[in-house]
Design a protein around this motif. Structure first.
Motif, PDB file in Angstrom:
ATOM      1  N   UNK A 289       0.826  -1.205   0.000  1.00  0.00           N
ATOM      2  CA  UNK A 289       0.000   0.000   0.000  1.00  0.00           C
ATOM      3  C   UNK A 289       0.858   1.251   0.000  1.00  0.00           C
ATOM      4  N   UNK A 290       1.953   1.229   0.736  1.00  0.00           N
ATOM      5  CA  UNK A 290       2.836   2.383   0.792  1.00  0.00           C
ATOM      6  C   UNK A 290       3.485   2.646  -0.567  1.00  0.00           C
ATOM      7  N   UNK A 291       3.929   1.597  -1.243  1.00  0.00           N
ATOM      8  CA  UNK A 291       4.507   1.754  -2.579  1.00  0.00           C
ATOM      9  C   UNK A 291       3.455   2.287  -3.549  1.00  0.00           C
ATOM     10  N   UNK A 292       2.226   1.797  -3.430  1.00  0.00           N
ATOM     11  CA  UNK A 292       1.144   2.286  -4.291  1.00  0.00           C
ATOM     12  C   UNK A 292       0.914   3.779  -4.070  1.00  0.00           C
ATOM     13  N   UNK A 293       0.916   4.205  -2.809  1.00  0.00           N
ATOM     14  CA  UNK A 293       0.746   5.627  -2.516  1.00  0.00           C
ATOM     15  C   UNK A 293       1.891   6.438  -3.118  1.00  0.00           C
ATOM     16  N   UNK A 294       3.104   5.901  -3.070  1.00  0.00           N
ATOM     17  CA  UNK A 294       4.246   6.613  -3.635  1.00  0.00           C
ATOM     18  C   UNK A 294       4.066   6.823  -5.135  1.00  0.00           C
ATOM     19  N   UNK A 295       3.626   5.794  -5.831  1.00  0.00           N
ATOM     20  CA  UNK A 295       3.440   5.896  -7.278  1.00  0.00           C
ATOM     21  C   UNK A 295       2.308   6.863  -7.617  1.00  0.00           C
ATOM     22  N   UNK A 296       1.205   6.772  -6.871  1.00  0.00           N
ATOM     23  CA  UNK A 296       0.080   7.668  -7.118  1.00  0.00           C
ATOM     24  C   UNK A 296       0.477   9.111  -6.807  1.00  0.00           C
ATOM     25  N   UNK A 297       1.150   9.303  -5.674  1.00  0.00           N
ATOM     26  CA  UNK A 297       1.569  10.653  -5.298  1.00  0.00           C
ATOM     27  C   UNK A 297       2.532  11.252  -6.296  1.00  0.00           C
ATOM     28  N   UNK A 298       3.484  10.454  -6.766  1.00  0.00           N
ATOM     29  CA  UNK A 298       4.449  10.944  -7.744  1.00  0.00           C
ATOM     30  C   UNK A 298       3.761  11.302  -9.059  1.00  0.00           C
TER      31      UNK A 298
END
Length: 409
Positions: free
Chosen positions: A282-291
């Motif tokens: 979930x954290x990696x997904x948030x990083x990709x979405x945020x970027x």
């Protein structure tokens, strides 16, 4: 022809009647001594103590900024500045506007942003609270250097000079104290030429409390740095959790592990590994979405990493999600078949729970990945904002009558 203004000395102001006149006199004195064609601009943020009148009486140009906030006042002042270069500083007499020579020299030499460094120039007794001097500023400046690769030693020095056009091109958006961090971060990301000069910090000349609030504004600075660096906020912690969870889960999938003759890790640790995997994904997904969001809408400049993000289409993400869900469902079916082979009687908890944890982890990870994929794809939906001028005027039946040729009487 009037001479072109080279330098604007900009002071944000909110009820600085006690010190504003002194700051303006020092700034004008510097312009006269150095022979610089310049101006002093006071960006007033709604003062009620007579600061506006003091600014005009002492020869400064007054710019009224209605939007509240330190950053808003500075943004309004920068937009109104007429100089090629701008040197900004607080109007509390904590910076010496009569000694701006190093800033102007660096700007003339080609630097696009010149930061003051209070730790190199000296902090006079009583000029900075110990909490700010030994914890707040060093920690936040270290975070800025770590997150963004900047070499600046004092991220939050209020005295700094810059090329006006270069800073306007950064499209700075924050309205509060974090404006100072945004300027340095975006300038670094945009590859501007940045310099640093020693600056002395003096105790301010006001009798009231400063506008700065230690914990509130410190948190706003840290929050800004984290939100502008999805790698450190989400990606690196997420990858760490994923790797630890997968390695630990892979080891414990076959059974308990004895670390020492008396220490054993088993199901409880296996459950923790499952949690690491879910939270890490979930954290990696948030990083990709945020970027993707930040680069698409101009908060963060585009980089080579954005090409990788564009390759992660919704269809590819959904394919990975379907595989994970299929593994989870398959494991659940296998578990039910084992239970059925025992006439749905008691099961060995140690062995059955291990595969149930695997099934639920795979199912949850797959569902999370699928939802994240849809969320990420929403950012890629092209938007077209029509202007009022793009819309045709409404049909007016009377206009047809008015436009008919008139008959001759």
């Amino acid at each position: 022809m009037p001479k072109a203004i080279e330098l604007t000395i900009l002071m944000p102001c909110l009820n600085e009647a006690e010190t504003l006149a002194t700051c303006i006199r020092k700034a004008r004195g510097f312009l006269e001594r150095a022979g610089v064609e310049g101006e002093v601009v006071v960006a007033d943020n709604g003062s009620t103590d007579g600061s506006q009148e003091i600014a005009v009486e002492n020869g400064a140009r007054l710019v009224r900024v209605a939007t509240k906030g330190y950053g808003a006042a500075l943004a309004g002042g920068i937009a109104a500045a007429q100089g090629r270069f701008v040197i900004m500083g607080d109007a509390d007499d904590s910076y010496d506007f009569s000694s701006l020579d190093p800033f102007l020299a660096e700007l003339r030499a080609g630097k696009q942003l010149v930061m003051g460094n209070r730790f190199k120039g000296g902090i006079k007794p009583g000029a900075m609270p110990p909490l700010h001097r030994y914890i707040g500023n060093p920690v936040l400046s270290f975070a800025g250097r770590l997150f963004f690769g900047s070499h600046i030693g004092d991220f939050h020095c209020g005295l700094r000079g810059f090329d006006r056009d270069a800073i306007l091109a950064l499209n700075l958006r924050t309205t509060g104290m974090e404006f100072a961090s945004e300027m340095v971060v975006k300038a670094t990301q945009a590859g501007l030429s940045i310099g640093e000069v020693p600056t002395t910090l003096w105790p301010d000349g006001r009798s009231r409390r400063p506008h700065l609030r230690s914990f509130r504004d410190g948190w706003r600075h840290l929050r800004f740095l984290l939100l502008f660096s999805p790698r450190w906020l989400f990606l690196y912690p997420g990858i760490t959790l994923l790797v630890v969870g997968m390695v630990l889960g892979g080891i414990l999938l076959q059974g308990p592990v004895h670390l020492t003759p008396t220490v054993e890790i088993d199901l409880h640790t296996f459950l923790m590994a499952a949690m690491f995997i879910i939270v890490g994904l979930q954290s990696v997904s948030f990083a990709l979405i945020g970027r993707r969001f930040a680069s698409r809408y101009g908060f963060i400049p585009k980089s080579g990493f954005d090409g990788l993000l564009e390759a992660l289409t919704l269809e590819r993400i959904l394919l990975a999600a379907v595989v994970l869900v299929a593994i989870g469902i398959g494991t659940l079916i296998w578990g039910v078949s084992v239970w059925a082979s025992r006439d749905f009687g008691p099961l060995d908890v140690t062995s059955s729970m291990r595969y149930m944890i695997l099934a639920m982890t795979s199912l949850v990870a797959g569902l999370q990945l699928g939802m994240s994929g849809f969320m990420s794809s929403m950012i890629n939906i092209p938007l077209y904002e029509r202007r009022v001028a793009d819309f045709p005027p409404p049909d007016d039946p009377m206009s047809r009558i008015r436009d008919l040729p008139k008959k001759k009487s």
